[in-house]
Design an enzyme around this catalytic site. Structure first.
Site, PDB file in Angstrom:
ATOM      1  N   CYS A 173      -3.841  -0.875  -2.303  1.00  0.00           N
ATOM      2  CA  CYS A 173      -4.076   0.523  -2.658  1.00  0.00           C
ATOM      3  C   CYS A 173      -4.903   0.617  -3.943  1.00  0.00           C
ATOM      4  O   CYS A 173      -4.515   0.072  -4.981  1.00  0.00           O
ATOM      5  CB  CYS A 173      -2.723   1.195  -2.865  1.00  0.00           C
ATOM      6  SG  CYS A 173      -2.821   2.924  -3.274  1.00  0.00           S
ATOM      7  N   ASN A 174      -6.006   1.315  -3.859  1.00  0.00           N
ATOM      8  CA  ASN A 174      -6.858   1.491  -5.039  1.00  0.00           C
ATOM      9  C   ASN A 174      -6.148   2.302  -6.115  1.00  0.00           C
ATOM     10  O   ASN A 174      -6.302   2.042  -7.306  1.00  0.00           O
ATOM     11  CB  ASN A 174      -8.142   2.221  -4.647  1.00  0.00           C
ATOM     12  CG  ASN A 174      -9.111   1.338  -3.910  1.00  0.00           C
ATOM     13  OD1 ASN A 174     -10.034   0.799  -4.494  1.00  0.00           O
ATOM     14  ND2 ASN A 174      -8.894   1.150  -2.629  1.00  0.00           N
ATOM     15  N   TYR A 200      -0.370   8.624  -2.581  1.00  0.00           N
ATOM     16  CA  TYR A 200      -0.225   8.403  -4.015  1.00  0.00           C
ATOM     17  C   TYR A 200      -1.413   9.045  -4.772  1.00  0.00           C
ATOM     18  O   TYR A 200      -1.303   9.360  -5.940  1.00  0.00           O
ATOM     19  CB  TYR A 200      -0.234   6.902  -4.335  1.00  0.00           C
ATOM     20  CG  TYR A 200       1.046   6.146  -4.049  1.00  0.00           C
ATOM     21  CD1 TYR A 200       2.053   6.653  -3.229  1.00  0.00           C
ATOM     22  CD2 TYR A 200       1.229   4.888  -4.622  1.00  0.00           C
ATOM     23  CE1 TYR A 200       3.216   5.913  -2.986  1.00  0.00           C
ATOM     24  CE2 TYR A 200       2.388   4.152  -4.384  1.00  0.00           C
ATOM     25  CZ  TYR A 200       3.379   4.663  -3.569  1.00  0.00           C
ATOM     26  OH  TYR A 200       4.516   3.927  -3.335  1.00  0.00           O
ATOM     27  N   GLY A 201      -2.516   9.178  -4.064  1.00  0.00           N
ATOM     28  CA  GLY A 201      -3.767   9.582  -4.718  1.00  0.00           C
ATOM     29  C   GLY A 201      -3.789  10.991  -5.264  1.00  0.00           C
ATOM     30  O   GLY A 201      -4.715  11.386  -5.964  1.00  0.00           O
ATOM     31  N   CYS A 260     -11.069   3.393  -1.696  1.00  0.00           N
ATOM     32  CA  CYS A 260      -9.834   3.859  -1.079  1.00  0.00           C
ATOM     33  C   CYS A 260      -9.630   3.077   0.216  1.00  0.00           C
ATOM     34  O   CYS A 260     -10.595   2.832   0.951  1.00  0.00           O
ATOM     35  CB  CYS A 260      -9.946   5.357  -0.801  1.00  0.00           C
ATOM     36  SG  CYS A 260      -8.572   6.008   0.159  1.00  0.00           S
ATOM     37  N   THR A 261      -8.378   2.715   0.449  1.00  0.00           N
ATOM     38  CA  THR A 261      -8.057   1.866   1.605  1.00  0.00           C
ATOM     39  C   THR A 261      -8.555   2.409   2.940  1.00  0.00           C
ATOM     40  O   THR A 261      -8.835   1.651   3.859  1.00  0.00           O
ATOM     41  CB  THR A 261      -6.524   1.736   1.725  1.00  0.00           C
ATOM     42  OG1 THR A 261      -5.947   3.040   1.550  1.00  0.00           O
ATOM     43  CG2 THR A 261      -5.976   0.774   0.708  1.00  0.00           C
ATOM     44  N   HIS A 262      -8.615   3.730   3.059  1.00  0.00           N
ATOM     45  CA  HIS A 262      -8.938   4.329   4.360  1.00  0.00           C
ATOM     46  C   HIS A 262     -10.433   4.327   4.682  1.00  0.00           C
ATOM     47  O   HIS A 262     -10.819   4.483   5.837  1.00  0.00           O
ATOM     48  CB  HIS A 262      -8.451   5.779   4.400  1.00  0.00           C
ATOM     49  CG  HIS A 262      -6.959   5.905   4.412  1.00  0.00           C
ATOM     50  ND1 HIS A 262      -6.166   5.435   3.392  1.00  0.00           N
ATOM     51  CD2 HIS A 262      -6.118   6.423   5.339  1.00  0.00           C
ATOM     52  CE1 HIS A 262      -4.895   5.689   3.678  1.00  0.00           C
ATOM     53  NE2 HIS A 262      -4.846   6.277   4.849  1.00  0.00           N
ATOM     54  N   ASP A 321       0.851  -1.188   0.000  1.00  0.00           N
ATOM     55  CA  ASP A 321       0.000   0.000   0.000  1.00  0.00           C
ATOM     56  C   ASP A 321       0.890   1.243   0.000  1.00  0.00           C
ATOM     57  O   ASP A 321       2.071   1.173   0.357  1.00  0.00           O
ATOM     58  CB  ASP A 321      -0.914   0.018   1.229  1.00  0.00           C
ATOM     59  CG  ASP A 321      -1.859   1.209   1.182  1.00  0.00           C
ATOM     60  OD1 ASP A 321      -2.568   1.356   0.165  1.00  0.00           O
ATOM     61  OD2 ASP A 321      -1.878   2.022   2.121  1.00  0.00           O
ATOM     62  N   SER A 322       0.285   2.359  -0.375  1.00  0.00           N
ATOM     63  CA  SER A 322       1.028   3.619  -0.366  1.00  0.00           C
ATOM     64  C   SER A 322       1.390   4.036   1.058  1.00  0.00           C
ATOM     65  O   SER A 322       2.280   4.855   1.250  1.00  0.00           O
ATOM     66  CB  SER A 322       0.178   4.706  -1.020  1.00  0.00           C
ATOM     67  OG  SER A 322      -1.078   4.779  -0.359  1.00  0.00           O
ATOM     68  N   GLU A 364      -6.223   8.996   8.971  1.00  0.00           N
ATOM     69  CA  GLU A 364      -4.873   8.791   9.513  1.00  0.00           C
ATOM     70  C   GLU A 364      -4.701   9.521  10.839  1.00  0.00           C
ATOM     71  O   GLU A 364      -3.951   9.096  11.706  1.00  0.00           O
ATOM     72  CB  GLU A 364      -3.823   9.284   8.507  1.00  0.00           C
ATOM     73  CG  GLU A 364      -3.863   8.486   7.231  1.00  0.00           C
ATOM     74  CD  GLU A 364      -2.514   7.975   6.780  1.00  0.00           C
ATOM     75  OE1 GLU A 364      -1.495   8.550   7.169  1.00  0.00           O
ATOM     76  OE2 GLU A 364      -2.505   6.984   6.012  1.00  0.00           O
TER      77      GLU A 364
HETATM   78  N1  DGL Z   1      -4.056   3.863  -0.455  1.00  0.00           N
HETATM   79  C1  DGL Z   1      -4.669   4.928  -1.230  1.00  0.00           C
HETATM   80  C2  DGL Z   1      -5.831   4.343  -2.029  1.00  0.00           C
HETATM   81  O1  DGL Z   1      -6.432   3.345  -1.667  1.00  0.00           O
HETATM   82  C3  DGL Z   1      -5.108   6.085  -0.368  1.00  0.00           C
HETATM   83  C4  DGL Z   1      -3.959   6.900   0.187  1.00  0.00           C
HETATM   84  C5  DGL Z   1      -3.130   7.550  -0.905  1.00  0.00           C
HETATM   85  O2  DGL Z   1      -3.592   8.510  -1.566  1.00  0.00           O
HETATM   86  O3  DGL Z   1      -2.027   7.094  -1.112  1.00  0.00           O
HETATM   87  O4  DGL Z   1      -6.170   4.882  -3.052  1.00  0.00           O
END
Ligand code: DGL
Length: 247
Positions: A70-71, A39-40, A180-182, A7-8, A150
């Site tokens: 990570c999406n 990353y998003g 999104c993971t969060h 994941d990011s 977070e």
């Molecule tokens: N892990 C990212 C996602 O699921 C969210 C956090 C990021 O922007 O890196 O898209």
């Protein structure tokens, strides 16, 4: 089976949580690129480059499968990651779409996708849903939820006012894809915001179903060993893991 989860940052722990609940693997090697999250908000080429660099980390372990929790990575870098690795690489978008398809028969029902700016801009969720025949799709970038989660803000007035801001023009959908993971960490508040009516699609649950269907990986009684690695602030990742995996 030993698998990697990439994941990011810390968000992919929401997927790990589902994998642990279903006792699917002997060992999970988690790597979060906490030095470079998010990353998003980045562009395609940067997301692909970072994702390929993460593969170098996993080359230190003899993994059987890599899940990109990570999406944003799943939206942009899967093809490149698959080409560059000797093990199977699975993202979360296809599993999410299949989970929705299994649960939502009405192809004209309103579907809301919430995700990072990059994931929405990739059009991946929207295109795959259209290919499956869904007609009523809204994709909304809701990146502010990422730092809130977070920060440990999983409910309360700040989160609700951000929801008011993003959802001011949105009617209650039949389904929400948590792209999104969060977002699984705020899923209860999200559901309540829309009167607990929408079906919520959670990447972690979707990937568990997908692994069983596509890879024949079934629930076992493993006491999974979880090893956490990060490109920065491993202690911070461990702290989040303690909180999230216990929630
Ligand atoms: N892990 C990212 C996602 O699921 C969210 C956090 C990021 O922007 O890196 O898209």
């Amino acid at each position: 089976m030993k698998i990697g989860v990439f994941d990011s940052g810390a968000g992919g722990l929401s997927v790990v949580k589902s994998l642990l609940e279903h006792h699917l693997f002997d060992e999970i090697i988690y790597y979060g690129d906490t030095a470079r999250v998010p990353y998003g908000t980045k562009d395609k080429n940067t997301i692909i480059r970072y994702s390929l660099e993460a593969l170098e980390f996993f080359n230190n372990f003899d993994i059987d499968l890599l899940i990109t929790a990570c999406n944003t990575v799943s939206a942009y870098a899967l093809k490149e990651m698959r080409e560059a690795s000797s093990y199977a690489v699975t993202g979360v978008i296809e599993p999410g779409i299949l989970a929705l398809e299994n649960k939502l028969e009405d192809k004209d029902a309103p579907i809301l996708i919430i995700a990072t700016r990059a994931t929405v801009a990739s059009g991946r969720y929207q295109n795959e849903l259209r290919e499956k025949g869904y007609t009523n799709i809204t994709a909304l970038q809701t990146g502010l939820f990422v730092p809130l989660v977070e920060e440990g803000i999983h409910d309360g007035p700040i989160l609700e006012s951000v929801m008011d801001y993003y959802f001011r023009d949105i009617d209650t959908p039949a389904a929400i894809i948590l792209g999104c993971t969060h977002f699984p960490l705020i899923s209860k508040v999200l559901a309540k915001y829309f009167d607990n009516t929408p079906l919520l699609i959670h990447s972690g649950e979707a990937i568990v179903e997908f692994l069983e269907r596509e890879h024949g990986i079934k629930e076992q009684s493993y006491d999974t060993q979880l090893k956490l690695f990060a490109s920065d602030n491993v202690d911070g990742l461990r702290k989040i893991a303690k909180e999230w995996l216990a929630e």
